[in-house]
Design a protein around this motif. Structure first.
Motif, PDB file in Angstrom:
ATOM      1  N   PRO A 172     -31.334   6.582  37.178  1.00 13.05           N
ATOM      2  CA  PRO A 172     -31.707   5.999  35.885  1.00 13.05           C
ATOM      3  C   PRO A 172     -30.827   6.406  34.710  1.00 13.05           C
ATOM      4  N   TRP A 173     -30.533   7.715  34.546  1.00 11.52           N
ATOM      5  CA  TRP A 173     -29.777   8.131  33.367  1.00 11.52           C
ATOM      6  C   TRP A 173     -28.345   7.602  33.399  1.00 11.52           C
ATOM      7  N   VAL A 174     -27.798   7.405  34.588  1.00 14.17           N
ATOM      8  CA  VAL A 174     -26.449   6.830  34.695  1.00 14.17           C
ATOM      9  C   VAL A 174     -26.477   5.368  34.240  1.00 14.17           C
ATOM     10  N   ILE A 175     -27.539   4.644  34.623  1.00 16.69           N
ATOM     11  CA  ILE A 175     -27.702   3.252  34.182  1.00 16.69           C
ATOM     12  C   ILE A 175     -27.831   3.190  32.668  1.00 16.69           C
ATOM     13  N   THR A 176     -28.555   4.151  32.083  1.00 15.79           N
ATOM     14  CA  THR A 176     -28.728   4.184  30.633  1.00 15.79           C
ATOM     15  C   THR A 176     -27.395   4.350  29.919  1.00 15.79           C
ATOM     16  N   VAL A 177     -26.584   5.289  30.380  1.00 13.98           N
ATOM     17  CA  VAL A 177     -25.258   5.497  29.792  1.00 13.98           C
ATOM     18  C   VAL A 177     -24.409   4.237  29.950  1.00 13.98           C
ATOM     19  N   ALA A 217     -28.708  -1.933   5.487  1.00 17.87           N
ATOM     20  CA  ALA A 217     -28.309  -2.472   6.791  1.00 17.87           C
ATOM     21  C   ALA A 217     -27.927  -1.356   7.756  1.00 17.87           C
ATOM     22  N   ILE A 218     -27.264  -0.312   7.251  1.00 18.11           N
ATOM     23  CA  ILE A 218     -26.892   0.833   8.098  1.00 18.11           C
ATOM     24  C   ILE A 218     -28.143   1.562   8.581  1.00 18.11           C
ATOM     25  N   ILE A 219     -29.084   1.790   7.667  1.00 24.19           N
ATOM     26  CA  ILE A 219     -30.348   2.464   8.044  1.00 24.19           C
ATOM     27  C   ILE A 219     -31.079   1.650   9.114  1.00 24.19           C
ATOM     28  N   SER A 220     -31.136   0.339   8.904  1.00 23.69           N
ATOM     29  CA  SER A 220     -31.814  -0.542   9.857  1.00 23.69           C
ATOM     30  C   SER A 220     -31.120  -0.508  11.219  1.00 23.69           C
ATOM     31  N   LEU A 221     -29.782  -0.507  11.209  1.00 28.74           N
ATOM     32  CA  LEU A 221     -29.027  -0.473  12.463  1.00 28.74           C
ATOM     33  C   LEU A 221     -29.237   0.848  13.199  1.00 28.74           C
ATOM     34  N   LEU A 222     -29.208   1.963  12.460  1.00 29.13           N
ATOM     35  CA  LEU A 222     -29.420   3.277  13.084  1.00 29.13           C
ATOM     36  C   LEU A 222     -30.826   3.385  13.662  1.00 29.13           C
ATOM     37  N   LEU A 223     -31.809   2.853  12.928  1.00 21.55           N
ATOM     38  CA  LEU A 223     -33.186   2.874  13.430  1.00 21.55           C
ATOM     39  C   LEU A 223     -33.287   2.069  14.722  1.00 21.55           C
ATOM     40  N   MET A 224     -32.591   0.935  14.752  1.00 22.01           N
ATOM     41  CA  MET A 224     -32.636   0.113  15.953  1.00 22.01           C
ATOM     42  C   MET A 224     -31.980   0.811  17.138  1.00 22.01           C
ATOM     43  N   LEU A 225     -30.901   1.570  16.886  1.00 21.86           N
ATOM     44  CA  LEU A 225     -30.239   2.313  17.959  1.00 21.86           C
ATOM     45  C   LEU A 225     -31.150   3.396  18.524  1.00 21.86           C
ATOM     46  N   VAL A 226     -31.899   4.064  17.650  1.00 18.31           N
ATOM     47  CA  VAL A 226     -32.880   5.059  18.121  1.00 18.31           C
ATOM     48  C   VAL A 226     -33.937   4.362  18.970  1.00 18.31           C
ATOM     49  N   GLN A 227     -34.354   3.187  18.516  1.00 23.59           N
ATOM     50  CA  GLN A 227     -35.343   2.416  19.278  1.00 23.59           C
ATOM     51  C   GLN A 227     -34.796   2.043  20.654  1.00 23.59           C
ATOM     52  N   VAL A 228     -33.507   1.673  20.712  1.00 24.02           N
ATOM     53  CA  VAL A 228     -32.872   1.326  21.987  1.00 24.02           C
ATOM     54  C   VAL A 228     -32.885   2.525  22.932  1.00 24.02           C
ATOM     55  N   ILE A 229     -32.595   3.709  22.392  1.00 23.97           N
ATOM     56  CA  ILE A 229     -32.577   4.918  23.220  1.00 23.97           C
ATOM     57  C   ILE A 229     -33.961   5.184  23.814  1.00 23.97           C
ATOM     58  N   PHE A 230     -34.995   5.062  22.987  1.00 29.11           N
ATOM     59  CA  PHE A 230     -36.357   5.250  23.510  1.00 29.11           C
ATOM     60  C   PHE A 230     -36.718   4.120  24.479  1.00 29.11           C
ATOM     61  N   GLY A 231     -36.174   2.920  24.222  1.00 30.54           N
ATOM     62  CA  GLY A 231     -36.415   1.812  25.146  1.00 30.54           C
ATOM     63  C   GLY A 231     -35.825   2.079  26.522  1.00 30.54           C
ATOM     64  N   THR A 232     -34.646   2.708  26.550  1.00 27.07           N
ATOM     65  CA  THR A 232     -34.046   3.049  27.849  1.00 27.07           C
ATOM     66  C   THR A 232     -34.868   4.122  28.560  1.00 27.07           C
ATOM     67  N   GLU A 233     -35.469   5.028  27.770  1.00 27.33           N
ATOM     68  CA  GLU A 233     -36.362   6.031  28.363  1.00 27.33           C
ATOM     69  C   GLU A 233     -37.572   5.352  29.004  1.00 27.33           C
ATOM     70  N   VAL A 234     -38.121   4.361  28.301  1.00 25.37           N
ATOM     71  CA  VAL A 234     -39.255   3.616  28.845  1.00 25.37           C
ATOM     72  C   VAL A 234     -38.846   2.912  30.133  1.00 25.37           C
ATOM     73  N   ARG A 235     -37.650   2.303  30.128  1.00 25.09           N
ATOM     74  CA  ARG A 235     -37.199   1.596  31.322  1.00 25.09           C
ATOM     75  C   ARG A 235     -37.012   2.555  32.505  1.00 25.09           C
ATOM     76  N   GLU A 236     -36.507   3.759  32.229  1.00 24.64           N
ATOM     77  CA  GLU A 236     -36.363   4.750  33.299  1.00 24.64           C
ATOM     78  C   GLU A 236     -37.724   5.102  33.895  1.00 24.64           C
ATOM     79  N   MET A 237     -38.733   5.229  33.041  1.00 21.41           N
ATOM     80  CA  MET A 237     -40.082   5.537  33.532  1.00 21.41           C
ATOM     81  C   MET A 237     -40.650   4.368  34.338  1.00 21.41           C
ATOM     82  N   VAL A 238     -40.364   3.150  33.895  1.00 23.24           N
ATOM     83  CA  VAL A 238     -40.805   1.969  34.649  1.00 23.24           C
ATOM     84  C   VAL A 238     -40.170   1.972  36.033  1.00 23.24           C
ATOM     85  N   ASP A 239     -38.885   2.326  36.111  1.00 23.27           N
ATOM     86  CA  ASP A 239     -38.202   2.411  37.405  1.00 23.27           C
ATOM     87  C   ASP A 239     -38.874   3.440  38.307  1.00 23.27           C
ATOM     88  N   ALA A 240     -39.212   4.602  37.718  1.00 24.91           N
ATOM     89  CA  ALA A 240     -39.853   5.662  38.501  1.00 24.91           C
ATOM     90  C   ALA A 240     -41.228   5.227  38.996  1.00 24.91           C
TER      91      ALA A 240
END
Length: 347
Positions: A172-177, A217-240
């Protein structure tokens, strides 16, 4: 009018961006259909340029051969990440026996993964031609040339990482990267396109001062990137949870805190995008590029929220996973380009 060489670069760069998003679409389909191990080797598929269509076409004893090859590659990869101090991850790769578990041949999954690789090859050639055509900017705008060449090296690294995804049996973590690096490649391609577009034609940047909007716009973009990172964590848990055999209807309640954080970040992103939309529309005329991309951004985040609701309410259906990933990638690209458009407004 742009000179012919610059026009060729802009056109090629634009096509490259489209193809990169198609790669993300193909990757999403592979993930949602469970086709990631449809080809057990890399870069060929069952040691063939054209994949097999029947069990009778499979190489004799291919299971043992590919498992042995993957074990050697995984050991080299483990040594590399061990060198950089990630000993726990290296230990998992060395001792996790599930990484070497063989998956039975499935012609649909094989050809799904093969199609994904073909789109990736096309993207690689597009980035190669983009880098070649960027030579025209060596004197006039060297950053375009530098970043185009850097992106070519990044995509080569991404291809190698794709082989690691296969050899580690979809760790999972390799897929995330792998996914996050795809967004980096998209961002660089969008940046070089923007720089080339605005080098001689400043008209899309002529409007009211928008320094405050860029910060938002920068704040919004950074917030979205953090959301993406947590989204990948959720996807890893779904895989498990999928591997554990748990019914999909029980996934959401067993994912835990990462899902809640991801959801609240999504609400926060929605609010920021709505605010950004109205501010951009109030400062920029409706026919401007900035106003158009603000509208596209609002539509995309609406679609992203809808796909997220479908995932949460209907037991994470596979089609919604792909939709969520693709819209999220388009959302990132749109928001990043809008941020660039707000960066150097002139009166």
């Amino acid at each position: 009018m742009l000179p012919a060489a610059e026009k060729r670069f802009v056109r090629t760069n634009f096509i490259t961006i489209i193809v990169l998003f198609l790669v993300i679409v193909a990757g999403g389909v592979v993930r949602s259909t469970g086709s990631g191990m449809g080809c057990p080797d890399w870069p060929k598929c069952f040691n063939r340029i054209i994949p097999p269509t029947a069990v009778s076409q499979l190489p004799v004893g291919y299971e043992e051969h590919y498992i042995a090859g993957r074990a050697k590659k995984n050991e080299r990869f483990a040594k590399m990440i061990d060198f950089f101090g990630y000993r726990e991850l290296a230990s998992k790769i060395r001792h996790d026996k599930s990484i070497l578990v063989h998956e039975e041949f499935n012609v649909a999954k094989t050809w799904t993964e093969y199609a994904n690789r073909l789109v990736g090859v096309v993207a690689g050639f597009c980035l190669l031609f983009t880098a070649i055509y960027s030579f025209t900017y060596i004197k006039s705008k060297r950053s375009i040339f530098v970043w185009s060449v850097i992106n070519l090296f990044v995509v080569v690294f991404q291809a190698w990482l794709g082989s690691i995804v296969v050899s580690t049996n979809l760790t999972p973590w390799v897929i995330t990267v792998h996914m996050l690096l795809a967004l980096v490649i998209v961002a660089i391609a969008i940046y070089t396109y923007f720089k080339a577009r605005t080098l001689r034609d400043k008209s899309i940047l002529v409007n009211r001062d928008s320094k405050g909007l860029k910060i938002l716009a920068i704040i919004s973009l950074l917030l979205m990137l953090v959301q993406v990172i947590f989204g990948t964590e959720v996807r890893e848990m779904v895989d498990a949870l999928t591997t554990s055999g748990m019914p999909r209807a029980d996934f959401i309640q067993n994912i835990g805190q990462h899902f809640e954080i991801h959801r609240w970040l999504a609400y926060s992103s929605l609010i920021l995008v709505i605010v950004l939309f109205f501010l951009v529309r109030s400062k920029f005329r409706g026919c401007t590029t900035q106003a158009r991309f603000a509208t596209i951004l609002l539509i995309l985040i609406g679609g992203q929220m809808l796909s997220g609701i479908i995932l949460a309410r209907f037991a994470i259906p596979a089609f919604a996973q792909t939709t969520h990933l693709v819209i999220g990638s388009l959302l990132f690209g749109t928001q990043y380009y809008l941020m660039l458009l707000l960066g150097k407004s002139k009166r």
